[in-house]
Design an enzyme around this catalytic site. Structure first.
Site, mmCIF file in Angstrom:
data_model
loop_
_atom_site.group_PDB
_atom_site.id
_atom_site.type_symbol
_atom_site.label_atom_id
_atom_site.label_comp_id
_atom_site.label_asym_id
_atom_site.label_seq_id
_atom_site.Cartn_x
_atom_site.Cartn_y
_atom_site.Cartn_z
ATOM 1 N N ASN A 248 -1.487 -9.669 8.551
ATOM 2 C CA ASN A 248 -1.550 -9.267 7.145
ATOM 3 C C ASN A 248 -0.119 -9.371 6.613
ATOM 4 O OD1 ASN A 248 -1.714 -8.002 4.696
ATOM 5 N ND2 ASN A 248 -2.689 -6.134 5.469
ATOM 6 N N LYS B 250 1.953 -6.917 8.964
ATOM 7 C CA LYS B 250 1.196 -6.027 9.859
ATOM 8 C C LYS B 250 0.416 -6.916 10.808
ATOM 9 C CE LYS B 250 0.073 -2.358 6.675
ATOM 10 N NZ LYS B 250 -0.977 -1.963 5.784
ATOM 11 N N ARG C 198 -5.381 -12.059 6.626
ATOM 12 C CA ARG C 198 -5.842 -11.446 5.380
ATOM 13 C C ARG C 198 -5.282 -12.288 4.238
ATOM 14 N NH1 ARG C 198 -3.387 -6.531 2.060
ATOM 15 N NH2 ARG C 198 -5.104 -6.266 0.610
ATOM 16 N N HIS D 140 -9.874 -5.151 -1.906
ATOM 17 C CA HIS D 140 -10.261 -4.259 -0.799
ATOM 18 C C HIS D 140 -11.662 -4.585 -0.275
ATOM 19 C CE1 HIS D 140 -7.550 -0.883 -2.663
ATOM 20 N NE2 HIS D 140 -6.874 -1.522 -1.712
ATOM 21 N N LEU E 262 -9.572 4.876 -0.986
ATOM 22 C CA LEU E 262 -8.507 5.595 -1.681
ATOM 23 C C LEU E 262 -7.237 5.594 -0.852
ATOM 24 C CD1 LEU E 262 -10.636 8.703 -2.775
ATOM 25 C CD2 LEU E 262 -10.461 6.462 -3.882
ATOM 26 N N ASN F 244 -2.821 4.048 -1.257
ATOM 27 C CA ASN F 244 -1.794 3.845 -2.282
ATOM 28 C C ASN F 244 -2.345 2.943 -3.382
ATOM 29 O OD1 ASN F 244 0.601 4.686 -3.195
ATOM 30 N ND2 ASN F 244 1.817 3.273 -1.943
ATOM 31 N N ARG G 193 0.311 2.598 -9.768
ATOM 32 C CA ARG G 193 -0.320 1.721 -10.774
ATOM 33 C C ARG G 193 -1.140 2.549 -11.755
ATOM 34 N NH1 ARG G 193 -3.127 -1.881 -6.374
ATOM 35 N NH2 ARG G 193 -1.294 -2.315 -5.117
ATOM 36 N N ASP H 59 3.001 9.958 -3.097
ATOM 37 C CA ASP H 59 2.386 10.398 -1.845
ATOM 38 C C ASP H 59 1.549 11.653 -2.098
ATOM 39 O OD1 ASP H 59 1.878 11.583 0.713
ATOM 40 O OD2 ASP H 59 3.432 10.268 1.529
ATOM 41 N N ARG I 22 0.287 13.758 -0.119
ATOM 42 C CA ARG I 22 0.655 14.959 0.641
ATOM 43 C C ARG I 22 1.677 15.768 -0.140
ATOM 44 N NH1 ARG I 22 1.177 11.244 5.859
ATOM 45 N NH2 ARG I 22 1.898 9.960 4.142
ATOM 46 N N GLY J 70 -6.207 6.029 3.255
ATOM 47 C CA GLY J 70 -5.290 7.125 3.621
ATOM 48 C C GLY J 70 -5.633 8.442 2.929
ATOM 49 N N GLY K 41 -8.652 9.028 1.055
ATOM 50 C CA GLY K 41 -10.079 9.313 1.224
ATOM 51 C C GLY K 41 -10.391 9.886 2.593
ATOM 52 N N ASN L 14 -8.109 11.450 4.626
ATOM 53 C CA ASN L 14 -7.305 12.604 5.044
ATOM 54 C C ASN L 14 -7.198 13.751 4.045
ATOM 55 O OD1 ASN L 14 -6.514 11.419 7.563
ATOM 56 N ND2 ASN L 14 -5.259 10.006 6.359
ATOM 57 N N GLU M 294 -9.918 -2.663 8.492
ATOM 58 C CA GLU M 294 -9.973 -4.009 7.924
ATOM 59 C C GLU M 294 -9.627 -5.073 8.961
ATOM 60 O OE1 GLU M 294 -7.692 -1.952 4.858
ATOM 61 O OE2 GLU M 294 -8.280 -3.585 3.532
HETATM 62 P P1 AMP Z 1 -3.100 3.844 2.575
HETATM 63 O O1 AMP Z 1 -2.583 2.992 1.446
HETATM 64 O O2 AMP Z 1 -4.594 3.688 2.803
HETATM 65 O O3 AMP Z 1 -2.305 3.707 3.842
HETATM 66 O O4 AMP Z 1 -2.916 5.374 2.108
HETATM 67 C C1 AMP Z 1 -1.660 5.877 1.767
HETATM 68 C C2 AMP Z 1 -1.846 7.191 1.030
HETATM 69 O O5 AMP Z 1 -2.572 8.103 1.869
HETATM 70 C C3 AMP Z 1 -0.548 7.861 0.646
HETATM 71 O O6 AMP Z 1 -0.567 8.260 -0.717
HETATM 72 C C4 AMP Z 1 -0.538 9.079 1.533
HETATM 73 O O7 AMP Z 1 0.103 10.132 1.002
HETATM 74 C C5 AMP Z 1 -2.012 9.406 1.668
HETATM 75 N N1 AMP Z 1 -2.261 10.319 2.781
HETATM 76 C C6 AMP Z 1 -2.081 10.096 4.100
HETATM 77 N N2 AMP Z 1 -2.354 11.228 4.796
HETATM 78 C C7 AMP Z 1 -2.714 12.190 3.888
HETATM 79 C C8 AMP Z 1 -3.094 13.573 3.969
HETATM 80 N N3 AMP Z 1 -3.178 14.198 5.131
HETATM 81 N N4 AMP Z 1 -3.367 14.223 2.816
HETATM 82 C C9 AMP Z 1 -3.280 13.600 1.647
HETATM 83 N N5 AMP Z 1 -2.931 12.303 1.503
HETATM 84 C C10 AMP Z 1 -2.653 11.598 2.603
#
Ligand code: AMP
Length: 399
Positions: free
Chosen positions: A7, A14, A89, A178, A207, A209, A239, A281, A283, A329, A331, A333, A384
């Protein structure tokens, strides 16, 4: 069959190496184009190895990755010849590709044509393909497109209400992205629900970034939130998502911004980062919101409210839904986001089990709805790369 999945992004690569469905190694090379490129390389079951190198372009990056894979100490292959196929990809396949395909000179030419509508994404994907052509010339390469799964959308869903000539001449329409992830979690959901996918109406929420949602009816994407580019749809990390198209025009006039500047504003400085002024982020946003930061809370509220409205619209579009699936990430977590999105939707038959939602273990698939919920709410980790490896294996075996 040993398959390398690549990717390639603008400054990162990646990768995952599979033997059939078994993952042998994975890694991430970042900061390509600098003398400080960092390679994080992990052999399954062993500790991650981090190293820093000068890597000025993608071919040098892929050479470094191949060397890591055959390294006598940190490697996992006896020789590069053990790699039987490479799956790439590829972000944009436009209307040319509705499924994954063996890369031939004709296919390459079509992927190059798509650069016009995906100037940021397709060039690094192509750089990866050219690098493998040079480094492993005998190995078959397969392209797996982010857009392919959504090619089943009917024209009423993909057509923009602008003069038709721009579709006919410039191919301007909704494509969606996606697709590999939406397809993967839809099939996993069917397995979890114990029903054939062609009997199900699913709403899949990827869900991360970048965020998108898809309506999947009988296994086929019938609508999705991302559009001509990945900028449309849900608000995302940086975005803006859906916006009155007059807004950028107004800002350009007021602030005397050129095209590049407004593009950067909408893609890199908007979304939940733009609203909160703190972070993209989730978190961090959840932490700051819990401490009382109003704009962090507002960013989360805007994100979840828009997602809730999309779910409602896709229930309407499909005349029902059997399940809502969360992945990516956020969705996977964020129980906070999932709760904010699906609570108070009992009218549509969606009943979240708050305890199950909060107790759901990282990395595991789970049903987080109440037994009485007509619409199930599922959390399913996406993969993926596994889809790319499987498509690659299937196509290479067939040819
Ligand atoms: P991705 O693009 O699928 O890798 O997701 C990245 C996003 O997932 C970032 O905004 C992270 O902050 C979010 N993320 C990862 N772990 C958590 C968590 N435990 N709680 C909330 N958001 C998270």
């Amino acid at each position: 069959m040993k398959v390398l999945v690549l990717n390639c992004g603008s400054s990162s690569i990646k990768y995952k190496l599979y033997d059939d469905d078994q993952q042998l190694a994975d890694g991430l090379l970042e900061k390509i184009g600098t003398a400080q490129a960092q390679l994080n390389h992990t052999i399954a079951g062993r500790k991650k190895v981090v190293s820093v190198h000068e890597v000025l372009e993608h071919q040098a990056g892929i050479e470094l990755i191949l060397r890591a894979l055959v390294d006598p100490e940190k490697g996992v292959l006896a020789s590069m010849e053990d790699i039987q196929a490479v799956g790439h990809r590829v972000v944009h396949g436009a209307e040319s590709f509705s499924e994954s395909t063996l890369i031939t000179p004709e296919v390459l030419a079509k992927i190059e044509e798509c650069i016009d509508i995906a100037p940021l994404h397709n060039p690094p994907n192509l750089a990866g393909i050219y690098a493998i052509t040079n480094l492993l010339p005998k190995v078959p390469q397969i392209a797996v497109f982010d857009t392919a799964f959504h090619q089943t959308m009917p024209d009423k869903a993909f057509m923009y209400a602008i003069p038709y000539v721009f579709y006919a001449r410039n191919h301007i329409r909704k494509y969606g992205f996606h697709g590999t992830s939406h397809c993967f979690v839809a099939h996993e959901a069917a397995t979890m629900l114990g029903k054939p996918i062609d009997e199900l109406k699913l709403i899949t929420c990827h869900l991360g970034n970048g965020s998108s949602i898809a309506a999947v009816d009988q296994g086929k994407s019938v609508d999705t939130s991302m559009g001509f580019t990945p900028l449309e749809g849900l608000p995302m990390g940086t975005r803006c998502g859906d916006i009155d198209p007059a807004v950028p025009l107004y800002i350009m006039g007021k602030e005397e911004l050129n095209l590049q500047q407004i593009n950067a504003l909408l893609n890199k400085h908007s979304g939940v980062l733009g609203i909160s002024g703190i972070s993209n982020d989730f978190r961090t946003l959840e932490e700051e919101s819990a401490k009382g930061d109003r704009r962090a809370t507002l960013a989360l509220e805007v994100y979840c409210y828009r997602l809730k409205k999309y779910i409602g619209s896709y229930v309407a579009a499909m005349n029902g839904a059997d399940a809502i699936v969360f992945t990516g990430g956020i969705g996977e977590n964020s129980d906070v986001v999932r709760e904010m999105v699906v609570k108070d939707m009992e009218f549509l038959g969606i009943e979240l089990d708050i305890d199950k939602n909060r107790a759901r273990k990282r990395g595991e698939a789970a049903d987080i709805s109440k037994p009485s919920s007509r619409v199930k709410v599922l959390v399913i980790p996406t993969n993926e790369e596994l889809v790319i490896a499987r498509d690659t294996r299937r196509i290479v075996s067939e040819t």
